[in-house]
Design an enzyme around this catalytic site. Structure first.
Site, PDB file in Angstrom:
ATOM      1  N   ARG A  60       5.807   2.323   4.559  1.00  0.00           N
ATOM      2  CA  ARG A  60       6.764   3.210   5.221  1.00  0.00           C
ATOM      3  C   ARG A  60       7.789   2.398   5.998  1.00  0.00           C
ATOM      4  NH1 ARG A  60       2.914   7.049   8.531  1.00  0.00           N
ATOM      5  NH2 ARG A  60       4.148   5.995  10.102  1.00  0.00           N
ATOM      6  N   ARG A  70      11.687  10.601  28.215  1.00  0.00           N
ATOM      7  CA  ARG A  70      11.825   9.230  27.712  1.00  0.00           C
ATOM      8  C   ARG A  70      12.579   8.347  28.695  1.00  0.00           C
ATOM      9  NH1 ARG A  70      10.551   8.466  22.307  1.00  0.00           N
ATOM     10  NH2 ARG A  70      10.358  10.347  21.049  1.00  0.00           N
ATOM     11  N   LYS A 127      -0.975   7.314  21.515  1.00  0.00           N
ATOM     12  CA  LYS A 127      -0.691   8.541  22.283  1.00  0.00           C
ATOM     13  C   LYS A 127      -0.962   9.791  21.443  1.00  0.00           C
ATOM     14  CE  LYS A 127       3.625   7.773  23.245  1.00  0.00           C
ATOM     15  NZ  LYS A 127       3.819   6.528  22.493  1.00  0.00           N
ATOM     16  N   ARG A 129      -1.633  -3.839   8.500  1.00  0.00           N
ATOM     17  CA  ARG A 129      -1.596  -2.542   7.811  1.00  0.00           C
ATOM     18  C   ARG A 129      -0.598  -2.584   6.646  1.00  0.00           C
ATOM     19  NH1 ARG A 129      -1.482   0.962  12.217  1.00  0.00           N
ATOM     20  NH2 ARG A 129       0.785   1.010  12.253  1.00  0.00           N
ATOM     21  N   ARG A 164      11.670  -0.792  18.189  1.00  0.00           N
ATOM     22  CA  ARG A 164      11.174   0.365  18.955  1.00  0.00           C
ATOM     23  C   ARG A 164      10.539  -0.079  20.274  1.00  0.00           C
ATOM     24  NH1 ARG A 164       7.349   3.837  15.394  1.00  0.00           N
ATOM     25  NH2 ARG A 164       7.556   5.318  17.119  1.00  0.00           N
TER      26      ARG A 164
END
Length: 294
Positions: A139, A88, A13, A127, A150
């Protein structure tokens, strides 16, 4: 052009929003950035949000909607905007609808980037491995564990928006698993088809598209004309034949009459000649008899 981009974390997005901003000169409205800006500017809504955040609370929907209401009044948002991170939930979507209705504005589209969650998780794992291989620290928000949480949150809170906007005929779905370029092209294509993009946004393609459309229109108009012309030509030919037929018949009648008159005259002359020959013959006989008597 006023848009919402929907999709789970990692669907692209942010990348697509930036491309639309760059290409079409609209603004990307992030709720987080807007909150920080409102707080820094000391606006009434910003001061309210500051107090709530200072007490460790979540900023309620009505405060976020108030910040959006102020932000879309700014000059750079007049041409259009993309909402990032809002709505949301369905209640937030309803609050946004009320806000836009009061401002006599409307959403042009809600673009859903549909992706395969398994593929997203595999992508994040890869990744993370590459990051570790380079000796760098991964991260915290870029791990399969965090992404799984999530995604679950997205499914429970945000995914119902797909049904909400689908019912209102605002939802457009794009395959987010395509390459970035393909996704961008597809978004632009559907926005152009909707009329959400101005013609000047695609001026490099406009002349070609216009020529193509004109050519197609000419072909379409010629085809029925040609089809209609064929029976018309046939009808005209038949009409000419029909028109000629009586004149031919009349001419034939006249010819016959003339020939008949000529034949009658000829017969009359022949009859006269025969009569004359008989008379001459009789006269010759009489003369011969008279001579014999003498």
């Amino acid at each position: 052009m006023r848009l919402i981009l929907l999709g789970p974390p990692g669907s692209g997005k942010g990348t697509q929003a930036q491309r639309l901003v760059h290409k079409h000169g609209i603004v990307q409205l992030s709720t987080g950035e807007m909150l920080r800006a409102a707080v820094a500017a000391g606006t009434p809504v910003g001061l309210q949000a500051k107090e709530i955040m200072a007490n460790g609370g979540l900023v309620p929907d009505e405060v976020v909607v108030g910040i959006i209401a102020d932000r879309i009044e700014e000059p750079d948002a007049k041409k259009g905007f993309i909402l990032d991170g809002f709505p949301r939930t369905v209640p937030q979507a309803e609050a946004l609808d009320d806000l836009l209705r009061k401002k006599h504005l409307k959403l042009d589209a809600v673009v859903e980037l549909r992706v395969n969650e398994s593929a997203l998780l595999a992508r994040v794992e890869k990744r993370a491995e590459e990051t570790r291989a380079r000796g760098e620290e991964v991260r915290l928000d870029d791990t399969p564990e965090v992404l799984t949480k999530r995604l679950a949150q997205y499914r429970s809170l945000t995914e119902p928006l797909i049904h909400y906007y689908s019912e209102r005929r605002k939802l457009l779905t794009v395959d987010g698993m395509m390459t970035i370029e393909h996704v961008t092209r597809e978004i632009n294509r559907i926005l152009t088809a909707l009329g959400a993009l101005e013609p000047k946004d695609h001026e490099d393609h406009a002349p070609k598209a216009a020529k193509k459309a004109a050519k197609a229109a000419m072909k379409a108009s010629k085809k029925p004309a040609r089809k209609a012309a064929k029976p018309a030509k046939k009808a005209a030919k038949s009409a000419r034949k029909a028109a000629k037929a009586p004149s031919k018949a009349n001419a034939a009648k006249k010819t016959v009459k003339k020939a008949a008159k000529k034949a009658v005259k000829k017969a009359a002359r022949a009859a006269k000649a025969r009569k004359g020959a008989k008379t001459a013959k009789k006269a010759a006989k009489k003369l011969t008899k008279k001579r014999a008597k003498r």
